[in-house]
Enzyme design. Structure first.
Site, PDB file in Angstrom:
ATOM      1  N   ASP A   4      17.454  -6.598  80.122  1.00 18.01           N
ATOM      2  CA  ASP A   4      17.696  -7.877  79.451  1.00 18.01           C
ATOM      3  C   ASP A   4      16.393  -8.673  79.364  1.00 18.01           C
ATOM      4  O   ASP A   4      16.014  -9.373  80.291  1.00 18.01           O
ATOM      5  CB  ASP A   4      18.758  -8.679  80.222  1.00 18.01           C
ATOM      6  CG  ASP A   4      19.063 -10.021  79.560  1.00 18.01           C
ATOM      7  OD1 ASP A   4      18.609 -10.232  78.420  1.00 18.01           O
ATOM      8  OD2 ASP A   4      19.759 -10.840  80.195  1.00 18.01           O
ATOM      9  N   LYS A   7      12.927 -14.263  77.825  1.00 17.21           N
ATOM     10  CA  LYS A   7      12.879 -14.815  79.183  1.00 17.21           C
ATOM     11  C   LYS A   7      11.439 -15.084  79.603  1.00 17.21           C
ATOM     12  O   LYS A   7      10.504 -14.499  79.055  1.00 17.21           O
ATOM     13  CB  LYS A   7      13.486 -13.808  80.174  1.00 17.21           C
ATOM     14  CG  LYS A   7      14.992 -13.702  80.106  1.00 17.21           C
ATOM     15  CD  LYS A   7      15.499 -12.734  81.160  1.00 17.21           C
ATOM     16  CE  LYS A   7      17.016 -12.626  81.132  1.00 17.21           C
ATOM     17  NZ  LYS A   7      17.733 -13.877  81.429  1.00 17.21           N
ATOM     18  N   ARG A  62      28.110 -11.894  77.604  1.00 16.50           N
ATOM     19  CA  ARG A  62      29.440 -12.281  77.121  1.00 16.50           C
ATOM     20  C   ARG A  62      29.728 -11.662  75.755  1.00 16.50           C
ATOM     21  O   ARG A  62      30.876 -11.458  75.387  1.00 16.50           O
ATOM     22  CB  ARG A  62      29.538 -13.819  77.096  1.00 16.50           C
ATOM     23  CG  ARG A  62      28.548 -14.492  76.192  1.00 16.50           C
ATOM     24  CD  ARG A  62      28.363 -15.965  76.527  1.00 16.50           C
ATOM     25  NE  ARG A  62      27.463 -16.172  77.673  1.00 16.50           N
ATOM     26  CZ  ARG A  62      27.165 -17.358  78.177  1.00 16.50           C
ATOM     27  NH1 ARG A  62      27.686 -18.448  77.665  1.00 16.50           N
ATOM     28  NH2 ARG A  62      26.341 -17.456  79.208  1.00 16.50           N
TER      29      ARG A  62
HETATM   30  N1  BES Z   1      21.516 -11.322  82.872  1.00 18.81           N
HETATM   31  C1  BES Z   1      21.368 -12.733  82.728  1.00 18.81           C
HETATM   32  C2  BES Z   1      21.891 -13.492  83.941  1.00 18.81           C
HETATM   33  C3  BES Z   1      21.036 -13.426  85.162  1.00 18.81           C
HETATM   34  C4  BES Z   1      19.870 -14.162  85.253  1.00 18.81           C
HETATM   35  C5  BES Z   1      21.419 -12.659  86.237  1.00 18.81           C
HETATM   36  C6  BES Z   1      19.103 -14.111  86.392  1.00 18.81           C
HETATM   37  C7  BES Z   1      20.665 -12.620  87.382  1.00 18.81           C
HETATM   38  C8  BES Z   1      19.489 -13.338  87.448  1.00 18.81           C
HETATM   39  C9  BES Z   1      22.148 -13.222  81.524  1.00 18.81           C
HETATM   40  O1  BES Z   1      22.188 -12.365  80.442  1.00 18.81           O
HETATM   41  C10 BES Z   1      21.459 -14.465  81.046  1.00 18.81           C
HETATM   42  O2  BES Z   1      20.357 -14.369  80.616  1.00 18.81           O
HETATM   43  N2  BES Z   1      22.130 -15.590  81.157  1.00 18.81           N
HETATM   44  C11 BES Z   1      21.582 -16.837  80.763  1.00 18.81           C
HETATM   45  C12 BES Z   1      22.641 -17.603  80.022  1.00 18.81           C
HETATM   46  C13 BES Z   1      22.113 -18.818  79.352  1.00 18.81           C
HETATM   47  C14 BES Z   1      21.216 -18.447  78.207  1.00 18.81           C
HETATM   48  C15 BES Z   1      23.284 -19.641  78.860  1.00 18.81           C
HETATM   49  C16 BES Z   1      21.144 -17.578  82.020  1.00 18.81           C
HETATM   50  O3  BES Z   1      21.853 -17.496  83.039  1.00 18.81           O
HETATM   51  O4  BES Z   1      20.076 -18.158  81.995  1.00 18.81           O
HETATM   52 ZN    ZN Z   2      21.998 -10.372  80.896  1.00 19.85          ZN
HETATM   53 MN    MN Z   3      20.484 -12.588  79.169  1.00 16.35          MN
END
Ligand code: BES
Ligand code: ZN
Ligand code: MN
Length: 498
Positions: A273, A280, A354
């Site tokens: 991801d 990110k 999601r």
């Molecule tokens: N895989 C990530 C969530 C995550 C982040 C898990 C850090 C473990 C450590 C997920 O896909 C994600 O990026 N979520 C975002 C959602 C946001 C954009 C609403 C997040 O949590 O920042």
């Molecule tokens: Zn993710």
């Molecule tokens: Mn993500």
């Protein structure tokens, strides 16, 4: 590792190493009292001389003790008797494995399950032995080129119990613990692999290998054209920026009555991801190889279920792809049509979990499931809320949520309930589509789960957000295998209560 139960309350049996527990203040555990007599009061003397305090995790190895049938006696500190519980019992077992690994013992008898542990019957005390031994002896399949350290010589562990009845319970506990251990090893292996090895196609191949090893599993792996035919528009949007082709893995296990409604386990399988166009920050981005932990978990749980031959029907669904930026990648403001027909405005491409899960939940409907549980490293917000201790648990069904929460307590793999509902769905309003894929910073774990709940209407559905529990960072970086103990416990209890 072979696990056995043995009736030996007086620590008479011959063994490579007898593991006995000693509380603080010279308060000897059940087997330690016997060993103390056999050794002419040596344990009492060690306490008196200040050589063994019995603090939790203290270890002392007595080689070739005259008077004992054991080649070695390992004293394990249990801490204060009054404070001895589930946690302390586990900690003592963990220290035991570490200490045993440094001895030459080929077999051992663990006498710790003779102790009373509040809320832990003999089956769970034995189950913990197998689980902790498997977990502690787990080695990351690393790609280091230096020679591998020799495997420990220990190959057989017996759990001492008081009588035949306890032996029967312990045996069943050990069987479960070993199966959970083997499921966790599979899951951890997959999650620990680098993302250039553990691709969606690779996961598909591993699922097929699992079905080959266990013919009671039927597997189907859909490729991009199959996923297109299913009209999984949200899933396809996530994968479209990646050069790695996606897969939809579906495994069916029919251990229960023909036609009985199955439990569907869905696991998020993002093999990397990057965030996509909503890229990110670089720090810890490497850890996003673990973003397929949900998928690895449900495959590992399936392995445990099949090893246990549980009389239940289970369907495992893993939507798996990468989330990458590219000229063809999905963009913020793109609108897609999900398999359910609902449209989604993708405002943040990093909220991709999601998107693949909502289509998998819709797909699960064709199995007319008794319950649908998705497992996903879904939100950083869940880590902010619960840290690394509890998985987040959201559900549209009180009794299902209760079953999962209790399973987590019994299995020492706890989950904590977080809310979902209309208030959070409100945050996901879009002017351009039925729903947006993000709803602001506030309550991020709950808005994510509430998004999923829009696709789980009329299903008995629960969601486990394992962002904080699926792996460890820092020096201990690696997959934990959670929440396999919780899921297997849940399924075992579903079988028992039917
Ligand atoms: N895989 C990530 C969530 C995550 C982040 C898990 C850090 C473990 C450590 C997920 O896909 C994600 O990026 N979520 C975002 C959602 C946001 C954009 C609403 C997040 O949590 O920042
Ligand atoms: Zn993710
Ligand atoms: Mn993500």
């Amino acid at each position: 590792m072979e696990f056995k139960a043995t009736i030996d309350p007086k620590a008479h049996n011959a063994t490579g190493c007898a593991v006995v527990g000693v509380y603080e203040d010279g308060d000897l555990g059940k087997a330690a009292r016997e060993v103390d007599t056999q050794l002419g009061g040596l344990l009492a003397k060690l306490h008196g001389d200040g050589d063994f305090a019995g603090k939790l995790g203290d270890m002392l190895l007595l080689p070739a003790p005259a008077g004992s049938a054991a080649e070695r006696v390992l004293l394990v500190g249990l801490g204060a008797r009054a404070g001895f519980g589930r946690k302390q019992y586990r900690k003592a077992l963990q220290s035991t494995v570490q200490a045993l690994g440094k001895t030459g013992a080929k077999d051992a008898i663990v006498y710790l399950a003779l102790e009373d542990v509040p809320d832990l019957d003999v089956a769970y005390r034995a189950r913990s032995v197998a689980e902790v031994f498997c977990a502690q002896l787990y080695k990351i399949p690393d790609l280091k080129t230096n020679p591998k350290p020799k495997a420990p010589r220990l190959s057989s562990v017996s759990v001492a119990v008081a009588d035949a009845r306890a032996a029967k319970s312990a045996m069943e506990g050990l069987r479960i613990g070993a199966a959970v251990g083997s499921g966790m090893s599979l899951s951890r292996d997959l999650a620990n692999l680098p993302p250039n090895v553990c691709t969606p196609a690779y996961l598909g191949t591993r699922a097929q290998a699992l079905a080959k090893a266990f013919p009671s599993i039927k597997v189907k792996v859909f490729d991009a054209s199959g996923i297109k035919a299913l009209k999984m528009g949200a899933f396809l949007a996530v994968t479209q920026g990646s050069d790695q082709p996606p897969r939809l893995i579906v495994c069916e296990y029919h251990g229960g009555k023909k036609g009985a409604a199955p439990v569907c386990l869905i696991g998020k399988g993002i093999t990397f991801d990057s965030g996509g166009i909503s890229l990110k920050d670089p720090p810890a981005m490497d850890e996003m190889k673990f973003d397929m932990s949900g998928g690895a978990t449900v495959l590992g749980a399936l392995r445990a279920v099949v090893e246990l031959k549980l009389p239940i029907n289970v369907v495992v669904i893993v939507p798996t792809c990468e989330n990458m930026p590219s000229g063809g990648a999905v963009k913020p403001a793109d609108i897609v049509t999900t398999m359910s027909g609902q449209t989604v405005e993708i405002l943040n491409t990093d909220a991709e979990g999601r998107l693949i899960l909502c289509d998998a939940i819709t797909y699960s409907r064709r199995f007319k499931p008794a319950a649908v549980i998705d497992v996903a490293t879904l939100t950083g917000a869940c880590i902010v809320a619960l840290g690394n201790h509890f998985s987040g648990l959201m559900s549209n069904n009180e009794s299902l949520a209760g079953e999962l929460a209790s399973a987590g307590i019994r299995a020492d793999d706890r989950a904590w309930r977080l809310p979902i509902g209309e208030e959070y769905v409100e945050q996901l309003k879009s002017n351009f589509a039925d729903i947006a894929n993000v709803g602001g910073r506030e309550g991020g774990a709950s808005t994510a789960a509430s998004f999923l709940s829009k696709f789980a209407k009329d299903l008995h559905w629960a969601h486990l957000d394992v962002a904080g529990t699926a792996w460890l960072s820092g020096a201990q970086k690696g997959s934990t295998g959670r929440p396999i103990p919780l899921l297997v416990d849940f399924l075992i209890n579903r079988v028992r209560s039917k």
